[in-house]
Write a protein that holds these residues in place. Sequence first.
Motif, PDB file in Angstrom:
ATOM      1  N   LYS A 122      36.922  37.286  39.842  1.00 35.67           N
ATOM      2  CA  LYS A 122      37.943  37.149  38.800  1.00 35.67           C
ATOM      3  C   LYS A 122      39.071  38.157  39.028  1.00 35.67           C
ATOM      4  CE  LYS A 122      35.633  34.170  36.143  1.00 35.67           C
ATOM      5  NZ  LYS A 122      36.134  32.815  35.827  1.00 35.67           N
ATOM      6  N   HIS A 123      40.266  37.804  38.529  1.00 32.58           N
ATOM      7  CA  HIS A 123      41.371  38.754  38.471  1.00 32.58           C
ATOM      8  C   HIS A 123      41.550  39.191  37.017  1.00 32.58           C
ATOM      9  CE1 HIS A 123      42.801  37.138  42.435  1.00 32.58           C
ATOM     10  NE2 HIS A 123      43.121  38.411  42.574  1.00 32.58           N
ATOM     11  N   ALA A 124      41.949  40.433  36.819  1.00 30.71           N
ATOM     12  CA  ALA A 124      42.157  40.937  35.457  1.00 30.71           C
ATOM     13  C   ALA A 124      43.239  42.003  35.461  1.00 30.71           C
ATOM     14  CB  ALA A 124      40.861  41.516  34.895  1.00 30.71           C
ATOM     15  N   LYS A 125      43.981  42.041  34.381  1.00 31.70           N
ATOM     16  CA  LYS A 125      44.963  43.106  34.162  1.00 31.70           C
ATOM     17  C   LYS A 125      44.581  43.787  32.851  1.00 31.70           C
ATOM     18  CE  LYS A 125      49.937  44.104  34.018  1.00 31.70           C
ATOM     19  NZ  LYS A 125      49.976  44.971  35.215  1.00 31.70           N
ATOM     20  N   GLY A 178      54.875  46.793  32.809  1.00 28.95           N
ATOM     21  CA  GLY A 178      55.857  46.663  33.874  1.00 28.95           C
ATOM     22  C   GLY A 178      55.283  46.809  35.262  1.00 28.95           C
ATOM     23  N   SER A 179      54.014  47.160  35.350  1.00 30.62           N
ATOM     24  CA  SER A 179      53.375  47.365  36.650  1.00 30.62           C
ATOM     25  C   SER A 179      52.927  46.036  37.247  1.00 30.62           C
ATOM     26  CB  SER A 179      52.165  48.289  36.497  1.00 30.62           C
ATOM     27  OG  SER A 179      51.415  48.338  37.694  1.00 30.62           O
ATOM     28  N   THR A 180      52.986  45.946  38.584  1.00 28.78           N
ATOM     29  CA  THR A 180      52.527  44.732  39.263  1.00 28.78           C
ATOM     30  C   THR A 180      51.048  44.812  39.631  1.00 28.78           C
ATOM     31  OG1 THR A 180      53.200  45.628  41.419  1.00 28.78           O
ATOM     32  CG2 THR A 180      54.807  44.264  40.235  1.00 28.78           C
ATOM     33  N   GLU A 181      50.371  45.891  39.221  1.00 33.18           N
ATOM     34  CA  GLU A 181      48.965  46.032  39.604  1.00 33.18           C
ATOM     35  C   GLU A 181      48.067  45.101  38.806  1.00 33.18           C
ATOM     36  OE1 GLU A 181      47.658  50.034  38.870  1.00 33.18           O
ATOM     37  OE2 GLU A 181      47.358  49.679  36.737  1.00 33.18           O
ATOM     38  N   TRP A 182      47.064  44.573  39.494  1.00 30.12           N
ATOM     39  CA  TRP A 182      45.984  43.809  38.906  1.00 30.12           C
ATOM     40  C   TRP A 182      44.698  44.347  39.511  1.00 30.12           C
ATOM     41  CZ3 TRP A 182      45.856  38.911  36.040  1.00 30.12           C
ATOM     42  CH2 TRP A 182      47.106  38.554  35.524  1.00 30.12           C
ATOM     43  N   TYR A 183      43.582  43.845  39.032  1.00 28.23           N
ATOM     44  CA  TYR A 183      42.295  44.214  39.627  1.00 28.23           C
ATOM     45  C   TYR A 183      41.521  42.951  39.947  1.00 28.23           C
ATOM     46  CZ  TYR A 183      43.234  49.028  38.503  1.00 28.23           C
ATOM     47  OH  TYR A 183      43.815  50.272  38.464  1.00 28.23           O
ATOM     48  N   VAL A 184      40.854  42.970  41.087  1.00 27.88           N
ATOM     49  CA  VAL A 184      39.952  41.882  41.438  1.00 27.88           C
ATOM     50  C   VAL A 184      38.532  42.377  41.203  1.00 27.88           C
ATOM     51  CG1 VAL A 184      39.898  42.519  43.897  1.00 27.88           C
ATOM     52  CG2 VAL A 184      39.295  40.204  43.204  1.00 27.88           C
ATOM     53  N   VAL A 185      37.741  41.576  40.505  1.00 29.27           N
ATOM     54  CA  VAL A 185      36.367  41.933  40.147  1.00 29.27           C
ATOM     55  C   VAL A 185      35.438  40.898  40.766  1.00 29.27           C
ATOM     56  CG1 VAL A 185      34.742  42.323  38.254  1.00 29.27           C
ATOM     57  CG2 VAL A 185      37.166  42.948  37.975  1.00 29.27           C
ATOM     58  N   ALA A 186      34.617  41.353  41.708  1.00 23.59           N
ATOM     59  CA  ALA A 186      33.678  40.462  42.400  1.00 23.59           C
ATOM     60  C   ALA A 186      32.265  40.906  42.066  1.00 23.59           C
ATOM     61  CB  ALA A 186      33.920  40.505  43.906  1.00 23.59           C
ATOM     62  N   GLN A 187      31.462  40.002  41.536  1.00 23.03           N
ATOM     63  CA  GLN A 187      30.103  40.339  41.101  1.00 23.03           C
ATOM     64  C   GLN A 187      29.088  39.362  41.684  1.00 23.03           C
ATOM     65  OE1 GLN A 187      31.553  40.331  36.860  1.00 23.03           O
ATOM     66  NE2 GLN A 187      30.269  42.166  36.708  1.00 23.03           N
ATOM     67  N   GLY A 188      27.840  39.836  41.789  1.00 19.96           N
ATOM     68  CA  GLY A 188      26.773  38.992  42.322  1.00 19.96           C
ATOM     69  C   GLY A 188      26.853  38.858  43.831  1.00 19.96           C
ATOM     70  N   PHE A 189      26.854  40.010  44.520  1.00 19.28           N
ATOM     71  CA  PHE A 189      26.922  39.975  45.980  1.00 19.28           C
ATOM     72  C   PHE A 189      25.753  39.177  46.540  1.00 19.28           C
ATOM     73  CE2 PHE A 189      26.044  42.196  50.135  1.00 19.28           C
ATOM     74  CZ  PHE A 189      27.111  41.611  50.813  1.00 19.28           C
TER      75      PHE A 189
END
Length: 228
Positions: free
Chosen positions: A196-199, A206-217
């Motif tokens: 998933k992506h989340a901000k 005003g920031s262009t940063e997002w976070y990618v969250v990967a679970q269940g390797f």
Amino acid sequence: MSRGGGASRTRVKTARGRTAQSNRWLARQLNDPYVKRAHAEGYRSRAAYKLIELDERFAILKGARHVIDLGIAPGGWAQVVRKQAPKARIIGIDLLPVDPIDGVHIVQMDFMDDAAPDYLIDALGGPPDLVLSDMAANTTGHPPTDALRTMGLVEAATEFAVQVLRPGGAFVAKVFAGGADSALVAELKRNFAHVKHAKPPASRKGSTEWYVVAQGFKGRAEVPPTEA
């Protein structure tokens, strides 16, 4: 107080040698509620609340026992992990010096150094179940270049996570320009059950940063032995 009865704002006095840009940055810091909250609650940076908010949404830290924090400086994320998962073993790495944090092993080293991955695993005492990356390249003032340099770090962090995570583990990384590119997302989906992506709200609008969250390797596929 403001006329509407809202919170008062701190005005920044001009100072000799300080640029207008520096004044704007200082004013934003002084009036940022997350900065004030971080000072009040003992976190080293407002970034701590980004991880707190991501954890509230995705339960990233639930059951975490072995954690690697890439780009640990100044230490806000490690503080959150320490508070939310007090029994976890935590190691962080950064190019910059970082003041000690109780219960956290900190190493000053370039993550891109060939020796870094093995050092981190040896220091942790085994594979992690959570890899966090808040790394970002130093800005050059040229946004496309900065985005490419940061994506290089994200790709390196992803490769590292896929190589070292325990089955069922999770990976969280800062990305820019609305999220990870399609090739990286495809790589994550091959290796994780949920991506998933989340901000988080603590990330400035005003920031262009997002976070990618990967679970269940899903775990690394075993390479079949070659026939004699």
